[in-house]
Enzyme design. Structure first.
Site, PDB file in Angstrom:
ATOM      1  N   CYS A   1      47.018  29.561  43.556  1.00 28.04           N
ATOM      2  CA  CYS A   1      46.193  30.190  43.962  1.00 28.04           C
ATOM      3  C   CYS A   1      44.645  30.506  43.162  1.00 28.04           C
ATOM      4  O   CYS A   1      43.957  31.101  43.707  1.00 28.04           O
ATOM      5  CB  CYS A   1      46.688  31.910  43.794  1.00 28.04           C
TER       6      CYS A   1
ATOM      7  N   HIS B   1      41.779  38.329  44.260  1.00 29.55           N
ATOM      8  CA  HIS B   1      43.031  37.552  44.862  1.00 29.55           C
ATOM      9  C   HIS B   1      43.891  38.415  45.804  1.00 29.55           C
ATOM     10  O   HIS B   1      44.329  39.366  45.021  1.00 29.55           O
ATOM     11  CB  HIS B   1      43.677  36.663  43.858  1.00 29.55           C
TER      12      HIS B   1
ATOM     13  N   ASN C   1      49.149  36.672  51.685  1.00 29.09           N
ATOM     14  CA  ASN C   1      48.376  35.751  50.293  1.00 29.09           C
ATOM     15  C   ASN C   1      48.070  34.463  50.752  1.00 29.09           C
ATOM     16  O   ASN C   1      49.090  33.717  51.144  1.00 29.09           O
ATOM     17  CB  ASN C   1      49.571  35.863  49.596  1.00 29.09           C
TER      18      ASN C   1
END
Ligand code: UT7
Length: 330
Positions: free
Chosen positions: A118, A257, A287
């Site tokens: 990520c 994020h 996500n």
């Protein structure tokens, strides 16, 4: 003269791309034992965009890259480097970055992928800033792109509700005034690989992790990842703001994020930032891993929220563990 350090590099073009197909929480109720109330209250996600069979990560990267290049007004031949954060590339090798290079005609660029889960986009931004600081490049194309939904176990409700697919791209060049990347920090800790991983076609595929969990899927211990994420994200926020020569009160937007609204809320609280200074689009995309920050920055700007002259903070955390933080004046 504005407060804070003088940036070395700045973003002059942004682009995104994501699949048309939307999978809502009520669609998921038909696939696994879950419900909209649980997903929204635990994660903030309402729907996510998912790829169809046969689509490739490079398809999305190329579209996002073309949009960023058009906005920047650069000739692809002037791009010196293409740095792509992804863990879901088209091939085991070559890199997806070289596929993007070929498609956009960036014949003079060196192109490579960055594997940082990520945090892939922040790691790419770090590299772009470093290349520009060292006078090794004039224009760098950076991307964060992930097609994770083909990697999730659609019978594991603790992971399959979380992820979506997307790509984001930016062109970075030398800063000419006070606008630009004021700080970018990254880090890693390989002590917790077992908390978030996917073996896939990796050489560990006959190892212990595979024996207990199967090779194919993304595996996550959500509780533990959550605990680490909250602590590290606060640290990244404090570090990135301090390195930029600023204080939390100088930050106009937190664009983090988008993994979990509760993690984001905790980070904002710890920084003393009210939620009306936090940009959220997790409800629409879930996500999207390394694509999440470029997609959120793009939308924050295009919705007229992140304005010229404003200062944003972004923080990321992902499997590895990997993490990062950046302060950018727009
Ligand atoms: O981007 C990379 C970094 N990743 C992250 O930052 C993710 C971090 N982790 C998280 O976001 C959260 O841990 C999750 C959203 C994954 C899970 O939330 P949680 O509050 O930690 O829930 P939990 O795992 O503790 O599960 C609570 C309960 C369990 O039931 P019992 O044991 O209490 O009866 C789960 O079985 O919720 C159950 N559960 C579900 N129920 C309905 C787990 N998934 C679901 C589901 N629908 N989809």
């Amino acid at each position: 003269m504005s407060k804070g350090v003088q940036p070395i590099s700045r973003i002059i073009g942004m682009g995104v791309s994501y699949p048309e197909t939307i999978l809502s929480n009520s669609d998921l109720e038909k696939i696994v034992d879950t419900n909209d109330e649980w997903i929204v209250s635990r994660t903030g996600i309402k729907e996510r965009h998912i790829v169809k069979r046969g689509e490739r990560t490079s398809d999305y990267c190329i579209r996002a890259a073309r949009e960023a290049i058009a906005e920047a007004g650069v000739d692809p031949l002037d791009i010196d480097a293409i740095v792509l954060g992804t863990i879901s590339g088209d091939f085991r090798f070559p890199s997806t970055a070289v596929l993007v290079q070929e498609a956009i005609g960036a014949k003079n660029a060196a192109a490579w992928d960055v594997s940082a889960t990520c945090s892939g986009f922040l790691f790419s931004l770090y590299m772009a800033d470093t290349l520009l600081a060292a006078n090794r490049a004039k224009y760098v194309l950076i991307l964060g792109a992930e097609l994770l939904t083909p990697m999730v176990n659609w019978s594991d409700r603790s992971t399959c509700v979380l992820f979506g697919d997307a790509a984001g791209a930016m062109i970075v060049t030398k800063a000419t005034d006070e606008r630009g990347i004021m700080s970018v920090v990254i880090g890693s800790n390989g002590a917790h690989v077992d908390l978030l991983y996917s073996i896939g076609a990796g050489t560990a595929s006959k190892g212990d992790l595979a024996a207990s969990n199967g090779d194919r899927y993304l595996v996550m211990n959500g509780n533990e990842v959550f605990r680490h994420a909250v602590r590290v994200l606060e640290r990244m926020a404090v570090e990135a703001v301090a390195k930029a020569g600023l204080e939390p009160a100088d930050i106009d937007w937190l664009i983090p994020h988008q993994a979990n609204t509760r993690i984001i809320r905790a980070t904002a609280e710890r920084m003393g930032l009210p939620m009306d200074k936090v940009f959220l689009n997790i409800h629409k995309y879930g996500n999207t891993s390394s694509a999440s920050v470029p997609l959120a920055m793009y939308e924050a700007r295009n919705e007229g929220k992140l304005k010229d002259g404003q200062t944003m903070l972004s923080v990321v955390f992902g499997g590895g563990f990997t993490w990062g933080g950046t302060v950018i004046r727009f």
